[in-house]
Design an enzyme around this catalytic site. Sequence first.
Site, PDB file in Angstrom:
ATOM      1  N   ASP A  17       0.858  -1.189   0.000  1.00  0.00           N
ATOM      2  CA  ASP A  17       0.000   0.000   0.000  1.00  0.00           C
ATOM      3  C   ASP A  17       0.896   1.242   0.000  1.00  0.00           C
ATOM      4  O   ASP A  17       1.797   1.351   0.825  1.00  0.00           O
ATOM      5  CB  ASP A  17      -0.906   0.014   1.231  1.00  0.00           C
ATOM      6  N   ASP A  76     -41.992 -12.388  -6.896  1.00  0.00           N
ATOM      7  CA  ASP A  76     -42.160 -12.017  -5.480  1.00  0.00           C
ATOM      8  C   ASP A  76     -43.476 -12.590  -4.967  1.00  0.00           C
ATOM      9  O   ASP A  76     -44.287 -13.131  -5.731  1.00  0.00           O
ATOM     10  CB  ASP A  76     -42.116 -10.486  -5.310  1.00  0.00           C
ATOM     11  N   GLY A 108     -45.118 -15.755  -6.552  1.00  0.00           N
ATOM     12  CA  GLY A 108     -44.706 -17.081  -6.098  1.00  0.00           C
ATOM     13  C   GLY A 108     -43.829 -16.992  -4.871  1.00  0.00           C
ATOM     14  O   GLY A 108     -43.412 -15.910  -4.469  1.00  0.00           O
ATOM     15  N   ASP A 109     -43.570 -18.178  -4.304  1.00  0.00           N
ATOM     16  CA  ASP A 109     -42.721 -18.266  -3.118  1.00  0.00           C
ATOM     17  C   ASP A 109     -41.431 -18.946  -3.558  1.00  0.00           C
ATOM     18  O   ASP A 109     -41.459 -20.096  -4.004  1.00  0.00           O
ATOM     19  CB  ASP A 109     -43.465 -19.105  -2.057  1.00  0.00           C
ATOM     20  N   PHE A 110     -40.307 -18.237  -3.431  1.00  0.00           N
ATOM     21  CA  PHE A 110     -39.081 -18.822  -3.993  1.00  0.00           C
ATOM     22  C   PHE A 110     -38.568 -20.025  -3.217  1.00  0.00           C
ATOM     23  O   PHE A 110     -37.680 -20.732  -3.672  1.00  0.00           O
ATOM     24  CB  PHE A 110     -37.978 -17.785  -4.250  1.00  0.00           C
TER      25      PHE A 110
END
Length: 651
Positions: free
Chosen positions: A88, A517, A543-545
């Site tokens: 650095d 969603d 929908g439900d993932f």
Amino acid sequence: MVLNPVISKLVGKLVVLASASPRRQDILRNAGLRFEVVPSWFKETLDKALFKAPYEYAVETAKQKALEVARRMPFKHLKTPDMVIGADTIVSVDGLILEKPTDKNDAYRMLSSLSGKEHSVFTGVAIVLCHEKDDEVDYQLIDFYEETKVKFADLSEDMLWEYINSGEPMDKAGGYGIQALGGMLVEYVHGDFLNVVGFPLNHFCKQLGVIYNNLPSSDQKSSSIVLSHHNQVTTTVIPQVLTGDPSVSPLASPAHKVKRKSDQKDMHETSQQMTNSLSKHGESQGSEYMALQNITSRGRSVSVSENTEPKKGDLQRIITLMDGFRSSKALFTASKMGVFDLLQKSPGLNASQVAAEIKASVKGTRCLLEACVSLGLVTTCEKSHQKPVYKNSTLAAQFLGSDSPFSLHGYIMHTDNAVWPLFSHLENAVREGTNQHEQAFGKKAQDLFQDSYYDSQALKLRFMSAMHSIAKVTGKAVATAFDLSAYKTACDLGGCTGAIAYELTKVNPQMSVIVFDLAPVVEMREKFQPQHMDTERVSFMAGDFFKDDLPKADLYVLARILHDWSDEKVDILLKKIADNCNPGCGILLSEIFLNEDRSAPSRGLLQALSMSPGRQRSAQEYCLLLERHGFTVKDFKYTDNLLDAMLCLKI
Ligand code: SAM
């Protein structure tokens, strides 16, 4: 030449440079060293005020960079390197540390502070040596720094701006490159020229000589006393941590035996062991190990006597922390009472006029307005013999009105209503390690999302507005973080109002996006549809993932999803995505990535205090989770916006 016998010892070894700087690469390559480049993910955000001397900051940053790569390599590349080099470079003038300028004005500020004066260029270097033994890795850390004095000629405004407009200053410490146009600004150099370019080759070669040829070190400047006084290196034994189950991850090779079920847990244990182990060394070896303790000093208490004057700015930092809640609540209240909306519509009202509009007392309104002035949210002007009048500052106009271009109003309302009450029970939350929903709202939290959605339309809208406001502010940074032109179809899982999906289609004309969603969210999508753009390429699916089939796509977007869930739930979701993916498919992950060493203040860590079921993670921790499902990290970015981004590919 010192380096040659050392170079022959390095033949066949995996040497890694933890730096993307082309100048450092050139210096080492020209010296005949063969190495791989793995840029460090360590964020250069160490608090400079904590270091007594500028070189300590450079050395510490170099160490953190090298250690981060040394720890990450076995996971990402399935290879343990033999040596990792971190460096650095900083410029120091008048007690200030200058790094890379953030923009042209910053470059101007830096260069004009150097004009006509001598300054110091420090490069901190860390060499991490890794030795694999059975299931363990020994890490040996050597660090040093080099200082070179440079004097600048007096620079005229024209010269300064001509140089700044050449574009050269932007990626260089102190805002200049001595090896190119910047050389014209320099009157003299005392010390190693290559150190100013970015790497002290001569000092590095001497250290290699010490390591590989057992040469005695005559190095007086070395900040790591480990080598320079003892002619030996510190050894820290750290158990090897490996990537996931070979049956799940095609990345795993027989050379890397799988040890365990929960990689995440081990990784924490490992870094903790590293910390402990390094600290123990420090204690047993006395002051000589101070440099190591800098990284790992948590095991020791800091002793400060009454005679030690606090450092400049320290008192202010503490007061800012103590008063933080007052500032937050003043901002929330002014937002909630519509002060910023009112002043946007009717700038130049006095306190009584504002009070009448927001239906509040004149005294209270004046106090609130004056507090907002002190926070830089409102500006005031006092015409002679007249009452002061108020208007929004640029900051408020940009972020605080409900219709501001980057309005955070929705998020502010959500924070005030849903987060503030939780934080007022923080002590309980810490004692019990649980979310305080019941204490704050009088009923048990069933599910993070279902609660917000089914209680009332108003709650659902408030939550969606909060998500929408953050996504709108950060969406562009996420959508433009990587080149996504190869992807034609994307699915934004938990994409909420579609804010990120719309940004993605804006910058990728070839792309269409399905926002996936929960049904109650999808129902409300129209409320958040953007006005002046073509929205045809964005569609919504309810929908439900965790339960339903996911739509097919070549890119899956996970923005602020994984931090809400435990590792087990994340595994379920990633497995579903992986099953849907062909090789080459991608995941665009966007989260706050925690600093590996938790060194900088982090919104992620403060959010974690809500004790929700999920967990905040570092980029490396996300990387591990993804690799378990056959994804490899293609690219990664700290965006300097609210969310960071990572692009992963299915292999
Ligand atoms: N990705 C959006 C963003 O960054 O602005 C929203 C993030 S928000 C924290 C989480 C989102 O995931 C919410 O929109 C929520 O409705 C959605 N979600 C939560 N659980 C879900 C599930 N099981 N299936 C589908 N979506 C879900």
